[in-house]
Design a protein around this motif. Sequence first.
Motif, PDB file in Angstrom:
ATOM      1  N   LEU A  54      17.991   5.986   0.673  1.00 23.62           N
ATOM      2  CA  LEU A  54      16.831   5.112   0.929  1.00 23.62           C
ATOM      3  C   LEU A  54      17.375   3.714   1.158  1.00 23.62           C
ATOM      4  O   LEU A  54      17.797   3.022   0.234  1.00 23.62           O
ATOM      5  CB  LEU A  54      15.872   5.170  -0.268  1.00 23.62           C
ATOM      6  N   SER A  55      17.408   3.324   2.439  1.00 23.34           N
ATOM      7  CA  SER A  55      18.087   2.091   2.815  1.00 23.34           C
ATOM      8  C   SER A  55      17.152   1.193   3.604  1.00 23.34           C
ATOM      9  O   SER A  55      15.977   1.462   3.743  1.00 23.34           O
ATOM     10  CB  SER A  55      19.358   2.457   3.616  1.00 23.34           C
ATOM     11  N   GLY A  56      17.684   0.095   4.134  1.00 21.79           N
ATOM     12  CA  GLY A  56      16.806  -0.794   4.891  1.00 21.79           C
ATOM     13  C   GLY A  56      17.594  -1.619   5.866  1.00 21.79           C
ATOM     14  O   GLY A  56      18.629  -1.154   6.346  1.00 21.79           O
ATOM     15  N   GLY A  57      17.081  -2.881   6.002  1.00 28.18           N
ATOM     16  CA  GLY A  57      16.044  -3.571   5.251  1.00 28.18           C
ATOM     17  C   GLY A  57      16.211  -3.464   3.730  1.00 28.18           C
ATOM     18  O   GLY A  57      17.262  -3.141   3.227  1.00 28.18           O
TER      19      GLY A  57
ATOM     20  N   SER B 276       0.858  -1.176   0.000  1.00 24.09           N
ATOM     21  CA  SER B 276       0.000   0.000   0.000  1.00 24.09           C
ATOM     22  C   SER B 276       0.892   1.222   0.000  1.00 24.09           C
ATOM     23  O   SER B 276       2.100   1.121  -0.122  1.00 24.09           O
ATOM     24  CB  SER B 276      -0.882  -0.009   1.250  1.00 24.09           C
ATOM     25  N   THR B 277       0.261   2.351   0.144  1.00 22.22           N
ATOM     26  CA  THR B 277       1.092   3.552   0.162  1.00 22.22           C
ATOM     27  C   THR B 277       1.537   3.892   1.581  1.00 22.22           C
ATOM     28  O   THR B 277       1.951   4.996   1.853  1.00 22.22           O
ATOM     29  CB  THR B 277       0.349   4.749  -0.450  1.00 22.22           C
ATOM     30  N   SER B 278       1.436   2.947   2.499  1.00 22.52           N
ATOM     31  CA  SER B 278       2.040   3.210   3.801  1.00 22.52           C
ATOM     32  C   SER B 278       3.497   2.741   3.753  1.00 22.52           C
ATOM     33  O   SER B 278       3.868   1.874   2.959  1.00 22.52           O
ATOM     34  CB  SER B 278       1.267   2.532   4.928  1.00 22.52           C
ATOM     35  N   PHE B 279       4.316   3.363   4.586  1.00 24.30           N
ATOM     36  CA  PHE B 279       5.751   3.088   4.576  1.00 24.30           C
ATOM     37  C   PHE B 279       6.170   2.718   5.994  1.00 24.30           C
ATOM     38  O   PHE B 279       5.914   3.487   6.930  1.00 24.30           O
ATOM     39  CB  PHE B 279       6.532   4.336   4.136  1.00 24.30           C
ATOM     40  N   LEU B 280       6.798   1.560   6.165  1.00 19.70           N
ATOM     41  CA  LEU B 280       7.319   1.200   7.481  1.00 19.70           C
ATOM     42  C   LEU B 280       8.728   1.753   7.603  1.00 19.70           C
ATOM     43  O   LEU B 280       9.626   1.341   6.860  1.00 19.70           O
ATOM     44  CB  LEU B 280       7.351  -0.314   7.656  1.00 19.70           C
TER      45      LEU B 280
ATOM     46  N   PHE C 257      14.160   1.929   5.829  1.00 18.76           N
ATOM     47  CA  PHE C 257      12.892   1.215   5.769  1.00 18.76           C
ATOM     48  C   PHE C 257      12.977  -0.084   6.557  1.00 18.76           C
ATOM     49  O   PHE C 257      14.024  -0.724   6.618  1.00 18.76           O
ATOM     50  CB  PHE C 257      12.533   0.899   4.312  1.00 18.76           C
ATOM     51  N   GLN C 258      11.837  -0.443   7.138  1.00 15.23           N
ATOM     52  CA  GLN C 258      11.714  -1.701   7.864  1.00 15.23           C
ATOM     53  C   GLN C 258      11.419  -2.836   6.881  1.00 15.23           C
ATOM     54  O   GLN C 258      10.895  -2.588   5.797  1.00 15.23           O
ATOM     55  CB  GLN C 258      10.565  -1.578   8.872  1.00 15.23           C
ATOM     56  N   ILE C 259      11.777  -4.030   7.221  1.00 16.63           N
ATOM     57  CA  ILE C 259      11.494  -5.284   6.511  1.00 16.63           C
ATOM     58  C   ILE C 259      12.583  -5.591   5.486  1.00 16.63           C
ATOM     59  O   ILE C 259      13.040  -4.702   4.770  1.00 16.63           O
ATOM     60  CB  ILE C 259      10.155  -5.310   5.745  1.00 16.63           C
TER      61      ILE C 259
ATOM     62  N   VAL D 248      23.914 -13.547   6.742  1.00 11.08           N
ATOM     63  CA  VAL D 248      24.515 -13.991   8.006  1.00 11.08           C
ATOM     64  C   VAL D 248      25.267 -12.858   8.695  1.00 11.08           C
ATOM     65  O   VAL D 248      25.363 -12.829   9.920  1.00 11.08           O
ATOM     66  CB  VAL D 248      25.463 -15.199   7.807  1.00 11.08           C
ATOM     67  N   TRP D 249      25.815 -11.910   7.924  1.00 14.64           N
ATOM     68  CA  TRP D 249      26.545 -10.808   8.542  1.00 14.64           C
ATOM     69  C   TRP D 249      25.769  -9.501   8.520  1.00 14.64           C
ATOM     70  O   TRP D 249      26.339  -8.414   8.630  1.00 14.64           O
ATOM     71  CB  TRP D 249      27.930 -10.627   7.901  1.00 14.64           C
ATOM     72  N   CYS D 250      24.453  -9.586   8.424  1.00 19.64           N
ATOM     73  CA  CYS D 250      23.631  -8.370   8.364  1.00 19.64           C
ATOM     74  C   CYS D 250      23.923  -7.449   9.553  1.00 19.64           C
ATOM     75  O   CYS D 250      23.949  -7.900  10.699  1.00 19.64           O
ATOM     76  CB  CYS D 250      22.152  -8.742   8.375  1.00 19.64           C
ATOM     77  N   ASP D 251      24.161  -6.165   9.274  1.00 20.29           N
ATOM     78  CA  ASP D 251      24.443  -5.223  10.364  1.00 20.29           C
ATOM     79  C   ASP D 251      23.198  -4.431  10.772  1.00 20.29           C
ATOM     80  O   ASP D 251      23.289  -3.535  11.618  1.00 20.29           O
ATOM     81  CB  ASP D 251      25.588  -4.270   9.977  1.00 20.29           C
ATOM     82  N   THR D 252      22.048  -4.738  10.175  1.00 17.70           N
ATOM     83  CA  THR D 252      20.809  -4.064  10.585  1.00 17.70           C
ATOM     84  C   THR D 252      19.695  -5.090  10.828  1.00 17.70           C
ATOM     85  O   THR D 252      18.605  -4.976  10.265  1.00 17.70           O
ATOM     86  CB  THR D 252      20.353  -3.045   9.510  1.00 17.70           C
ATOM     87  N   PRO D 253      19.978  -6.102  11.663  1.00 15.28           N
ATOM     88  CA  PRO D 253      18.946  -7.138  11.856  1.00 15.28           C
ATOM     89  C   PRO D 253      17.671  -6.572  12.484  1.00 15.28           C
ATOM     90  O   PRO D 253      16.601  -7.164  12.341  1.00 15.28           O
ATOM     91  CB  PRO D 253      19.638  -8.144  12.794  1.00 15.28           C
ATOM     92  N   TYR D 254      17.800  -5.422  13.146  1.00 15.15           N
ATOM     93  CA  TYR D 254      16.606  -4.827  13.763  1.00 15.15           C
ATOM     94  C   TYR D 254      15.582  -4.388  12.721  1.00 15.15           C
ATOM     95  O   TYR D 254      14.463  -4.029  13.065  1.00 15.15           O
ATOM     96  CB  TYR D 254      16.984  -3.643  14.665  1.00 15.15           C
TER      97      TYR D 254
END
Length: 243
Positions: A86-89, A2-6, A30-32, A38-44
């Motif tokens: 524009l990053s994430g996730g 949708s047009t909502s953004f986490l 962005f979330q998700i 395995v080495w992700c630095d933004t697991p949150y």
Amino acid sequence: MSTSFLINEIYPCLQGEGINLGKPSLLVRFQICNLRCVWCDTPYTHTFKSDPLNKTEPNGKQKYIRHTLESLIQNIQSQNINHLILSGGEPTLHNLGLLMRSLGKSFSAEVESNGTRIPHLQVPNFLEDDYNLMQWNISPKFSNAGEKIEPEALKHWANLSKTNHSIFFKFVVRKSEITKDISEILSLIKEYNISNDRVFLMAEGITVDSQLANIWLHDECLKYGFRYTPRLHILLFGNKRGV
Ligand code: SF4
């Protein structure tokens, strides 16, 4: 979709990548994520298991918030920085085309994507022209991340890079496995016909030491005509969240 953004967090920084390295920017995280490196630095960005609304960390800071298009634009415009990261996730899970079209031409942006998605086919209302509104830093995750390439998606980005000169490919390399990693990167860029000049190498690591004296990576870049990029935020702040 949708047009909502986490949104996980928004903050000013000097965090541009590649040709924008060091440029004053507003990082919109962005979330998700659709991967689990395995080495992700933004697991949150992808560890929640329930609806994200109103979740807070122990220090009371909100982990993520669901923005409408209007509230996200309002937040971005209030910060007086017109270059966005524009990053994430994985940001392409959200409608970046709609966001950038709505913000207008006074804003520029670069996207940090894992390159596993084809926005104009998978994101409603993402227009083919929207690719021109942003720089794309495509960072394919391969075996060193415990992940697999999405062949159709990487083919899409590689083909697009032939005519869109704002598409770059960034590969994370481990010092301990440099021979294996470089060999896999060389195979990938050959298979997908990616120009060496569009490739950045970055040393894996979340410590300041991991980003210093990387002559081993410098030498590989010179040898193959790749570009080098450090992790500037790690060099400046270490592995600290929100800076
Ligand atoms: S693609 Fe990026 S955010 Fe997603 S799991 Fe991998 S490193 Fe983490």
